[in-house]
Design a protein around this motif. Sequence first.
Motif, PDB file in Angstrom:
ATOM      1  N   GLY A  57       0.818  -1.193   0.000  1.00  0.00           N
ATOM      2  CA  GLY A  57       0.000   0.000   0.000  1.00  0.00           C
ATOM      3  C   GLY A  57       0.862   1.258   0.000  1.00  0.00           C
ATOM      4  O   GLY A  57       1.831   1.368  -0.750  1.00  0.00           O
ATOM      5  N   ALA A  58       0.526   2.201   0.900  1.00  0.00           N
ATOM      6  CA  ALA A  58       1.267   3.463   0.963  1.00  0.00           C
ATOM      7  C   ALA A  58       2.501   3.355   1.854  1.00  0.00           C
ATOM      8  O   ALA A  58       3.237   4.334   2.005  1.00  0.00           O
ATOM      9  CB  ALA A  58       0.354   4.576   1.475  1.00  0.00           C
ATOM     10  N   ARG A  59       2.733   2.181   2.427  1.00  0.00           N
ATOM     11  CA  ARG A  59       3.864   2.004   3.348  1.00  0.00           C
ATOM     12  C   ARG A  59       5.029   1.327   2.635  1.00  0.00           C
ATOM     13  O   ARG A  59       4.901   0.823   1.518  1.00  0.00           O
ATOM     14  CB  ARG A  59       3.442   1.153   4.540  1.00  0.00           C
ATOM     15  N   ILE A  60       6.184   1.312   3.318  1.00  0.00           N
ATOM     16  CA  ILE A  60       7.318   0.501   2.874  1.00  0.00           C
ATOM     17  C   ILE A  60       7.201  -0.859   3.539  1.00  0.00           C
ATOM     18  O   ILE A  60       7.051  -0.947   4.765  1.00  0.00           O
ATOM     19  CB  ILE A  60       8.658   1.173   3.214  1.00  0.00           C
ATOM     20  N   MET A  61       7.252  -1.915   2.735  1.00  0.00           N
ATOM     21  CA  MET A  61       7.149  -3.279   3.247  1.00  0.00           C
ATOM     22  C   MET A  61       8.550  -3.858   3.424  1.00  0.00           C
ATOM     23  O   MET A  61       9.331  -3.903   2.478  1.00  0.00           O
ATOM     24  CB  MET A  61       6.348  -4.146   2.274  1.00  0.00           C
ATOM     25  N   TRP A  62       8.865  -4.290   4.660  1.00  0.00           N
ATOM     26  CA  TRP A  62      10.154  -4.916   4.964  1.00  0.00           C
ATOM     27  C   TRP A  62       9.924  -6.419   5.108  1.00  0.00           C
ATOM     28  O   TRP A  62       9.252  -6.855   6.047  1.00  0.00           O
ATOM     29  CB  TRP A  62      10.727  -4.355   6.257  1.00  0.00           C
ATOM     30  N   VAL A  63      10.476  -7.203   4.203  1.00  0.00           N
ATOM     31  CA  VAL A  63      10.338  -8.656   4.245  1.00  0.00           C
ATOM     32  C   VAL A  63      11.615  -9.215   4.875  1.00  0.00           C
ATOM     33  O   VAL A  63      12.702  -9.136   4.297  1.00  0.00           O
ATOM     34  CB  VAL A  63      10.135  -9.241   2.844  1.00  0.00           C
ATOM     35  N   VAL A  64      11.474  -9.757   6.083  1.00  0.00           N
ATOM     36  CA  VAL A  64      12.620 -10.290   6.827  1.00  0.00           C
ATOM     37  C   VAL A  64      12.569 -11.812   6.735  1.00  0.00           C
ATOM     38  O   VAL A  64      11.633 -12.444   7.238  1.00  0.00           O
ATOM     39  CB  VAL A  64      12.597  -9.846   8.297  1.00  0.00           C
ATOM     40  N   ILE A  65      13.561 -12.408   6.093  1.00  0.00           N
ATOM     41  CA  ILE A  65      13.638 -13.862   5.970  1.00  0.00           C
ATOM     42  C   ILE A  65      14.724 -14.354   6.915  1.00  0.00           C
ATOM     43  O   ILE A  65      15.921 -14.111   6.713  1.00  0.00           O
ATOM     44  CB  ILE A  65      13.918 -14.286   4.519  1.00  0.00           C
ATOM     45  N   ASP A  66      14.302 -15.029   7.972  1.00  0.00           N
ATOM     46  CA  ASP A  66      15.198 -15.498   9.038  1.00  0.00           C
ATOM     47  C   ASP A  66      15.529 -16.977   8.822  1.00  0.00           C
ATOM     48  O   ASP A  66      15.028 -17.623   7.894  1.00  0.00           O
ATOM     49  CB  ASP A  66      14.502 -15.280  10.383  1.00  0.00           C
ATOM     50  N   ASP A  67      16.381 -17.503   9.688  1.00  0.00           N
ATOM     51  CA  ASP A  67      16.728 -18.938   9.726  1.00  0.00           C
ATOM     52  C   ASP A  67      17.415 -19.416   8.455  1.00  0.00           C
ATOM     53  O   ASP A  67      17.265 -20.585   8.052  1.00  0.00           O
ATOM     54  CB  ASP A  67      15.470 -19.795   9.971  1.00  0.00           C
ATOM     55  N   LEU A  68      18.182 -18.527   7.828  1.00  0.00           N
ATOM     56  CA  LEU A  68      18.888 -18.932   6.616  1.00  0.00           C
ATOM     57  C   LEU A  68      20.202 -19.612   7.023  1.00  0.00           C
ATOM     58  O   LEU A  68      21.294 -19.072   6.859  1.00  0.00           O
ATOM     59  CB  LEU A  68      19.153 -17.701   5.735  1.00  0.00           C
ATOM     60  N   ASP A  69      20.063 -20.827   7.569  1.00  0.00           N
ATOM     61  CA  ASP A  69      21.233 -21.540   8.096  1.00  0.00           C
ATOM     62  C   ASP A  69      21.785 -22.553   7.109  1.00  0.00           C
ATOM     63  O   ASP A  69      22.861 -23.114   7.317  1.00  0.00           O
ATOM     64  CB  ASP A  69      20.857 -22.247   9.405  1.00  0.00           C
ATOM     65  N   GLU A  70      21.039 -22.825   6.063  1.00  0.00           N
ATOM     66  CA  GLU A  70      21.506 -23.705   4.999  1.00  0.00           C
ATOM     67  C   GLU A  70      21.242 -23.000   3.669  1.00  0.00           C
ATOM     68  O   GLU A  70      20.305 -22.203   3.547  1.00  0.00           O
ATOM     69  CB  GLU A  70      20.755 -25.051   5.015  1.00  0.00           C
ATOM     70  N   PHE A  71      22.067 -23.289   2.686  1.00  0.00           N
ATOM     71  CA  PHE A  71      21.862 -22.694   1.368  1.00  0.00           C
ATOM     72  C   PHE A  71      20.552 -23.192   0.769  1.00  0.00           C
ATOM     73  O   PHE A  71      20.227 -24.382   0.878  1.00  0.00           O
ATOM     74  CB  PHE A  71      23.026 -23.046   0.436  1.00  0.00           C
ATOM     75  N   LEU A  72      19.790 -22.268   0.200  1.00  0.00           N
ATOM     76  CA  LEU A  72      18.565 -22.685  -0.471  1.00  0.00           C
ATOM     77  C   LEU A  72      18.907 -23.548  -1.683  1.00  0.00           C
ATOM     78  O   LEU A  72      19.852 -23.233  -2.424  1.00  0.00           O
ATOM     79  CB  LEU A  72      17.756 -21.467  -0.926  1.00  0.00           C
ATOM     80  N   PRO A  73      18.188 -24.615  -1.898  1.00  0.00           N
ATOM     81  CA  PRO A  73      18.456 -25.460  -3.071  1.00  0.00           C
ATOM     82  C   PRO A  73      18.308 -24.655  -4.363  1.00  0.00           C
ATOM     83  O   PRO A  73      17.515 -23.710  -4.445  1.00  0.00           O
ATOM     84  CB  PRO A  73      17.381 -26.557  -2.973  1.00  0.00           C
TER      85      PRO A  73
END
Length: 604
Positions: A482-498
Motif C-alpha cells: 500500500g502506501a507504506r514501505i514493506m520490509w520482508v525479513v527472511i530469518d533462519d537462513l542456516d543452509e543454502f537454499l536449493p
Amino acid sequence: MDVKAEVQNRTPNYPLIAAMIIMSHVQFTEIYDRLAQTHGSDQLMVINALNIPPSDTSQKYLYALQAANEAGWLPELVRLLARTNALHANTFSPRTPAGAQLEALVSPQAGFLDAGLLPSFRRAIPRICLIRVNPSHATGTGFLIGPQVVLTAWHVIKELVEPTDPTKAQARTAKRLEVLFDFVGNENGIRVGVHDDWLVGASPAHELEQRQAWEFDPEATTEGFDSHLDFAMIFLSHPVGIERGFYPLDRNRSAQLPCQVNLYQYPGAAKLKLTTGIAIEYWPKAVKARLLHAANSTHGSSGGLVLDDLGEAVALHQSGGWSDLRQKTINGAIPTSFIATAGAVAGFDTTVIDGVEPLALLPTSKHPVFGREKFQELVLSAVAGRCRVIAVQGELQTGRSFSLEILEAQLTASEHTVVRLSARDFPQEATAAAIFLIQGCGTKPEEMGGLPSATDYHTASAAWLKDALLPHLIDALVRAAGARIMWVVIDDLDEFLPETASAHLLNLLLSQLDSIPSLRFIFLGRVLLSGLPQDTEFERLSKPTVLDVENTIKRHIVAAKFEGDIDTKSAAQILHPKNVDQCVSTLALEYCRRISHLITTGGS
C-alpha cells in the motif's frame, strides 16, 4: 618555561585537597600507609610527628599530601581517594584572586587540579573536548550541548570563518578542525571528526574583545555585548553525545551569585584540568552578558565549561579583562542562558542528529542493545532508498534474530510494515513460493486472484518465471504494501537454499527492487543467499565485546538522565560473559537484572 610546562609543574593546591577529604582518619591512614609502603615513603604517623598540626582541623592531612607529592605519588593517592568516594565536592573554600595576565591565572597559588578529582563532577569529563585549528595550532576547549554539537568560543575558530560573514565557515575547512575527547589522566584521547558543514551557529566576539582593549568597568554602558557572544557550535561527524551525555542549553539556568564555579579546560593544550573560583558578578550591569569569575585559566582555556556548585552548566569561558573596581584581572565567561536565547532566536538546532542514533534499550521491551550500530546505519540507509537488500550473517547465539526487534524500533508503524518469514518454510516450487511470499505479506487467499501457471505458457520455464509469474508477484507485493514501505525479513537462513525454480524467482525479485520503491528485504542467517544483488549491504555478526556493553551502559545512563556514579568500564567487565558460549540473551538478562535495575531505582 612554556605554558604547558608551567601548568604541568605548578604546585598542587594542598589546602583544597585536604579540605575535600571526608573519610575517617583510620580509613585515610590505611590507604595512605599502604601507598607509602609501596613507594618507600614515611607512614602518616611519622609525618605527623615531624610537623606541628595545623590550627585548622580541616587541614590535618596537609603535610601528608605535601610528602606524597614530593615523593611523586600524590596523583595516585588522589585517584584512589576519588574512587573510594573519600572526596567531597562541596567542602572547598573560596580563594582570593590575585593579578595575572589576559585569560588570567587569577589565583596563581591555586594552580590547576586534575579534572577527575571531584566525584560529583566526574560525569562532566567525557563531555569536554580539546579543539585544535590547523595549520596555526590554535587551541581551545569545547563541550557537548547536544548529541552531535560541541560549543566553544568563536575566537578559537575565527580563522576558519568567512571574512565577510563571521557566522559562516569557509568552504572545505572541516579537515582543519580537530576535536579530541578523553584527553585526560593517562588517556591519549579519542579523535572525533566534524561534519563537512560543521558550523551550526555562531556569534562573534565584541570588537573590543577581539582587540583585547576593554575593561570590566561596572559602570560601563558599552553597547553590543549582548549581541556579540563569542560562541561557535560545531557539528560533529556522529552523535557521540548519546553515550557521553551533554549539557542542553537552558535559557532559564544561570549562576546564582555569589557562588563557587568550576572551570574545565585544556590550558596550553595540556590534558584536561579543573580550576575553581568564585563567580563575582554579571557585567555590564545593563545587560549582564558576561559572568565575571576568579577561576584560573590561560591560553587554551577559551571555550571551557563553567559549572556552578550544583554541577550545572552556567557559562562558556571566554577570556580575561581588567577591573578598575577590583584593581585586578578578572576572568569573563558567556552565560549559557544568553547563548540559549540567542540560539533559539536564530533557529540554531543543537538536537539535530545526522546519521544513526544508536539504541541503548528497545522502547517497548527495554531489552538492551549491544553494538549493532552497523545494522542501524544500514536500516537508515534502506529507509532513504540508498540500499534495498541487507544481509546479516552470524551464528545462532550472536543475536541475529534480534535484528527484527531493532528494525521495528527504528521504524514508524504508520509508514512501514515488517513481516517475518522463515527460510525453513520456503517452498521449492516457484508458484508455491510466490503464494508463500504474498500471503506472508498479509494478503488473504481469497484476495490473491489467480497466478499464471506454467502449463498455460508455451515457453521455457525461465521465461515463464520472468515474464509471467514475476510481474504478478511484484504487483501483489506492491498492493500488500500500500502506501507504506514493506520490509520482508527472511530469518533462519542456516543452509543454502536449493538451486530450484523458487530460488531463481526470489533472485529475479531482488534484482528488480531498484524499481520497486515500497519493498525492502533483510536476510538473517548463518549463510548468505546466493545471487544477491551487487548493491546488497552486509553485516557480519560476532558476540558483543566489553566495549559494546560499556557503550550500552553509557547510552542508558544518558537516556535515563541518571545522576548516580557508575564505573561503566568495571561494570561492563563484570557483565561481559567469561564463557564464550554464553548467548546474547543471557547477557541481556544479566544487564536487566543489574544495570537496568540500578538505573531505574536511582542507584538504591
